[in-house]
Design a protein around this motif. Sequence first.
Motif, PDB file in Angstrom:
ATOM      1  N   GLY A   1     -10.634  -5.164   1.396  1.00 29.61           N
ATOM      2  CA  GLY A   1     -11.701  -5.852   0.658  1.00 29.61           C
ATOM      3  C   GLY A   1     -12.251  -4.935  -0.415  1.00 29.61           C
ATOM      4  N   PRO A   2     -13.391  -5.328  -1.010  1.00 28.40           N
ATOM      5  CA  PRO A   2     -13.973  -4.534  -2.080  1.00 28.40           C
ATOM      6  C   PRO A   2     -14.277  -3.092  -1.660  1.00 28.40           C
ATOM      7  N   GLU A   3     -14.485  -2.891  -0.380  1.00 24.88           N
ATOM      8  CA  GLU A   3     -14.822  -1.535   0.085  1.00 24.88           C
ATOM      9  C   GLU A   3     -13.666  -0.558  -0.154  1.00 24.88           C
ATOM     10  N   LEU A   4     -12.436  -1.096  -0.228  1.00 19.86           N
ATOM     11  CA  LEU A   4     -11.278  -0.227  -0.454  1.00 19.86           C
ATOM     12  C   LEU A   4     -11.361   0.439  -1.840  1.00 19.86           C
ATOM     13  N   ALA A   5     -11.867  -0.333  -2.792  1.00 16.52           N
ATOM     14  CA  ALA A   5     -12.008   0.216  -4.147  1.00 16.52           C
ATOM     15  C   ALA A   5     -12.971   1.392  -4.143  1.00 16.52           C
ATOM     16  N   LEU A   6     -14.039   1.235  -3.379  1.00 17.47           N
ATOM     17  CA  LEU A   6     -15.033   2.304  -3.316  1.00 17.47           C
ATOM     18  C   LEU A   6     -14.437   3.551  -2.662  1.00 17.47           C
ATOM     19  N   GLU A   7     -13.640   3.290  -1.633  1.00 16.33           N
ATOM     20  CA  GLU A   7     -13.015   4.412  -0.937  1.00 16.33           C
ATOM     21  C   GLU A   7     -12.060   5.166  -1.868  1.00 16.33           C
ATOM     22  N   LEU A   8     -11.329   4.382  -2.681  1.00 16.08           N
ATOM     23  CA  LEU A   8     -10.408   5.015  -3.622  1.00 16.08           C
ATOM     24  C   LEU A   8     -11.168   5.852  -4.638  1.00 16.08           C
ATOM     25  N   GLU A   9     -12.294   5.318  -5.066  1.00 14.72           N
ATOM     26  CA  GLU A   9     -13.122   6.010  -6.038  1.00 14.72           C
ATOM     27  C   GLU A   9     -13.573   7.357  -5.459  1.00 14.72           C
ATOM     28  N   ARG A  10     -13.901   7.328  -4.167  1.00 13.45           N
ATOM     29  CA  ARG A  10     -14.428   8.528  -3.514  1.00 13.45           C
ATOM     30  C   ARG A  10     -13.334   9.529  -3.164  1.00 13.45           C
ATOM     31  N   ARG A  11     -12.220   8.993  -2.635  1.00 14.32           N
ATOM     32  CA  ARG A  11     -11.235   9.908  -2.060  1.00 14.32           C
ATOM     33  C   ARG A  11      -9.977  10.100  -2.910  1.00 14.32           C
ATOM     34  N   GLY A  12      -9.876   9.340  -4.022  1.00 13.07           N
ATOM     35  CA  GLY A  12      -8.644   9.449  -4.804  1.00 13.07           C
ATOM     36  C   GLY A  12      -7.522   8.669  -4.131  1.00 13.07           C
ATOM     37  N   TYR A  13      -6.294   8.910  -4.584  1.00 13.58           N
ATOM     38  CA  TYR A  13      -5.165   8.106  -4.103  1.00 13.58           C
ATOM     39  C   TYR A  13      -4.276   8.837  -3.092  1.00 13.58           C
ATOM     40  N   ASP A  14      -4.440  10.146  -2.980  1.00 14.13           N
ATOM     41  CA  ASP A  14      -3.490  10.899  -2.163  1.00 14.13           C
ATOM     42  C   ASP A  14      -3.440  10.443  -0.707  1.00 14.13           C
ATOM     43  N   TRP A  15      -4.615  10.078  -0.161  1.00  8.65           N
ATOM     44  CA  TRP A  15      -4.633   9.682   1.252  1.00  8.65           C
ATOM     45  C   TRP A  15      -3.815   8.426   1.513  1.00  8.65           C
ATOM     46  N   VAL A  16      -3.737   7.555   0.476  1.00  8.00           N
ATOM     47  CA  VAL A  16      -2.941   6.333   0.676  1.00  8.00           C
ATOM     48  C   VAL A  16      -1.465   6.718   0.834  1.00  8.00           C
ATOM     49  N   ASP A  17      -1.037   7.635  -0.034  1.00 10.66           N
ATOM     50  CA  ASP A  17       0.340   8.124   0.045  1.00 10.66           C
ATOM     51  C   ASP A  17       0.596   8.755   1.408  1.00 10.66           C
ATOM     52  N   ALA A  18      -0.346   9.567   1.819  1.00 13.10           N
ATOM     53  CA  ALA A  18      -0.169  10.281   3.077  1.00 13.10           C
ATOM     54  C   ALA A  18      -0.063   9.301   4.241  1.00 13.10           C
ATOM     55  N   GLU A  19      -0.956   8.295   4.242  1.00 12.75           N
ATOM     56  CA  GLU A  19      -0.913   7.314   5.334  1.00 12.75           C
ATOM     57  C   GLU A  19       0.384   6.526   5.336  1.00 12.75           C
ATOM     58  N   ALA A  20       0.914   6.337   4.128  1.00 10.63           N
ATOM     59  CA  ALA A  20       2.164   5.585   4.051  1.00 10.63           C
ATOM     60  C   ALA A  20       3.369   6.481   4.306  1.00 10.63           C
ATOM     61  N   GLY A  21       3.092   7.746   4.541  1.00  9.99           N
ATOM     62  CA  GLY A  21       4.185   8.682   4.829  1.00  9.99           C
ATOM     63  C   GLY A  21       4.978   9.052   3.602  1.00  9.99           C
ATOM     64  N   LEU A  22       4.320   8.987   2.435  1.00 12.17           N
ATOM     65  CA  LEU A  22       5.015   9.328   1.201  1.00 12.17           C
ATOM     66  C   LEU A  22       4.370  10.562   0.593  1.00 12.17           C
ATOM     67  N   GLY A  23       5.156  11.374  -0.055  1.00 12.14           N
ATOM     68  CA  GLY A  23       4.588  12.503  -0.774  1.00 12.14           C
ATOM     69  C   GLY A  23       3.834  11.978  -1.987  1.00 12.14           C
ATOM     70  N   SER A  24       2.819  12.705  -2.400  1.00 13.52           N
ATOM     71  CA  SER A  24       2.064  12.234  -3.555  1.00 13.52           C
ATOM     72  C   SER A  24       2.762  12.632  -4.845  1.00 13.52           C
ATOM     73  N   ARG A  25       2.288  12.024  -5.940  1.00  9.96           N
ATOM     74  CA  ARG A  25       2.704  12.410  -7.294  1.00  9.96           C
ATOM     75  C   ARG A  25       4.213  12.337  -7.523  1.00  9.96           C
TER      76      ARG A  25
END
Lengths: 264, 495
Positions: free
Chosen positions: A235-259
């Motif tokens: 939901g909208p809260e995900l956008a806020l989380e991205l704003e706060r934490r950046g995108y790297d954690w999404v990659d990490a959770e998906a088991g992908l290297g960042s960048r």
Amino acid sequence: MSDRPPLLEIRGLRAAVGDLEILRGVDLCVHAGEIHAVMGRNGSGKSTLSKVIAGHPSYRVTAGQILYRGQDVADLAPEERARAGLFLGFQYPVEIPGVSNREFLRVATNARRLARGEEELDTFSFDDHLEQRLALVKMDPSFLDRSLNEGFSGGEKKRNEILQMALLEPAVAILDETDSGLDIDALRIVAEGVRQLAGPDNATVLITHYQRLLEAITPQYVHVMAHGRLLRTGGPELALELERRGYDWVDAEAGLGSREDVAV
Amino acid sequence: MTALPLRDPSSAGTDAAVSAGVDALVAQPYRYGFVTDIETEKIAKGLSEDVVRLISAKKNEPAFLLDFRLRAFRLWQRMAEPDWAAVSYPPIDYQDIVYWAAPRQQARKASLDEVDPVLLETFDKLGIPLTEQKRLANVAVDAVFDSVSIATTYREKLAEHGVIFCSFGEAVAEHPDLIERWLGSVVPIADNYFAALNSAVFSDGSFVYIPKGVTCPMDLSTYFRINSGDTGQFERTLIVAEEGASVTYLEGCTAPMFDTNQLHAAVVELVALDDASIRYSTVQNWYAGDENGKGGIYNFVTKRGLCKGARSHISWTQVETGSAITWKYPSCVLVGEDSVGEFYSVALTNNRQQADTGTKMVHVGPRTRSTIVSKGISAGQSSNSYRGLVQMGPRAVGARNYSQCDSMLIGDQAAANTYPTIRSQQPEATVEHEASTCRLSEDQLFYLQSRGIAFEEAVSMMVSGFCRDVFSQLPLEFAAEADKLLALKLEGSVG
């Protein structure tokens, strides 16, 4: 989600430019009345997704489906998709010298009207029709008599995009980085235009990598795109989380290297 | 106009897609390719002094004109065909051309009712109705078929204003003094190879005379039709605008589709005296040959205007879409002080067409001004060159020129060249030259398509947009015509 069939449903969509695969299996389901946001870093495939949906000839669909009102449109020409009610708001609207903005808007509006079984508007009725919509984006009428996007500032180009959306009344509008390059005032005008055009019978997909547009327009669904796929939906809260934490954690959770994303 | 960005090399693959799309469009049919089945009187092929005398005799010309022709012919024999243009074609055999062909009918008819209906029908089919009821409103037309003028409309109405508009042949018979005075005064007989050839063998054409102080009450137009496959067309146009006179003149041309080439070598001379104004517009749609370059007209034309009087004004507007080869430089010699010359041109080439076209602005008098706007569009495997000269003579104090030459490339196999020459012998003259090249880009097409505009319409919108500065100079009906013509040349679906 609603019980009604989706307006736009993307299933396992893969697309490449030349031999380079950019979309690697995208799934997305958009119903009438919804606003979606697709977020992600530069190069994650967001812009490609919007261009593939609109039918840009540089991209080759290699697998999957783009279902619009239940029908696969992947083989349709861009103009056929547009007339049926798909709209792409461009990140960088091109300049077309010598083509009058007003004339362009009239031809485009009439193409869509004919496809909907409505009468074409002559020059005078079109001008009336146009005037009403002009107010929505607070655009100076003098822009109508200039060449299409030629010499327009970034903000003027984006307002011209929203004006086109207002005239074409699409069922699904995909707005690619509509917020980029806008100052606060222009952003507010554009956001207000998008909000007013959103209704129970249409849907909007906002592509952005900043939260700030989403402060003005609240989406029901936020998707995170990386490596050519939508990795996460919330939901909208995900956008806020991205704003706060950046995108790297999404990659990490998906088991992908960042960048690792390819430049698009 | 701002130059569009050229695509960067990394996107070369996508240009191929545009090219393929455009290729599909350019298999355009030529609508005027029919041949009129009419009995034609022709002389034998070949060119000699006897042929020149024969042409002159057929037209019952006065001695001064025969003398003009013979002098031209003798000079022509000593001249060489120019080879500096960026065009290539097999040698022309000047002995393999018919220099006189005319529909077989009694001399000239007193009224249109007596003109062979087949001819009227031909012009009807070309969209140039000559019959009284269907005439173009407010445009007088002189219709030239192969070597002769078959009809001129609205002559009486024009005569009420003292305007003379008739075929060249009639002008020679009825106004020999005017012809003798002005013929060759702008383009001398030995000006160039093709002008000399024309001066020797010209058959017919149009003559316009606007008396002092008269604004011509309607637009004048000549429509040239080549019908015979082996006949050259050598017409002569002379327009004289006396002091304070003004006229707008339009010229159109078509030809049947033959798989051989026909030679067209015309001469047009314009003279403007003090405060006179002549606007001369051409929409040239000769047959261009097929997609492999077989057939089509070789168009070698000399057009020149003399701004003889102070504050006189000559404006050339041309839309060149036909011909296998175009060699044409409508020019202005600006003698009168404060006189103005203009050249607005759109040249579209497709398939294997070759165009080498442009203008010369020769500034002689003080404070003379000229404007050049040239738009070249090359598609297919064609070649399109702008060649221009701007010359500021020693007396041209305060003279000014502005030139703008833009090229648009469609697809990845077409060529565009610009050869501007500037010569100035006057330090207080100003010359400005701007040039740009752009490619019809895939992103622009996609933008228009993504708004519901079909590919062909998108191409045609962009091409018209590119040409807008020139089309805005054309008389209204002509502008619409030109727009349609360009669309037709680039679209497969029309016609």
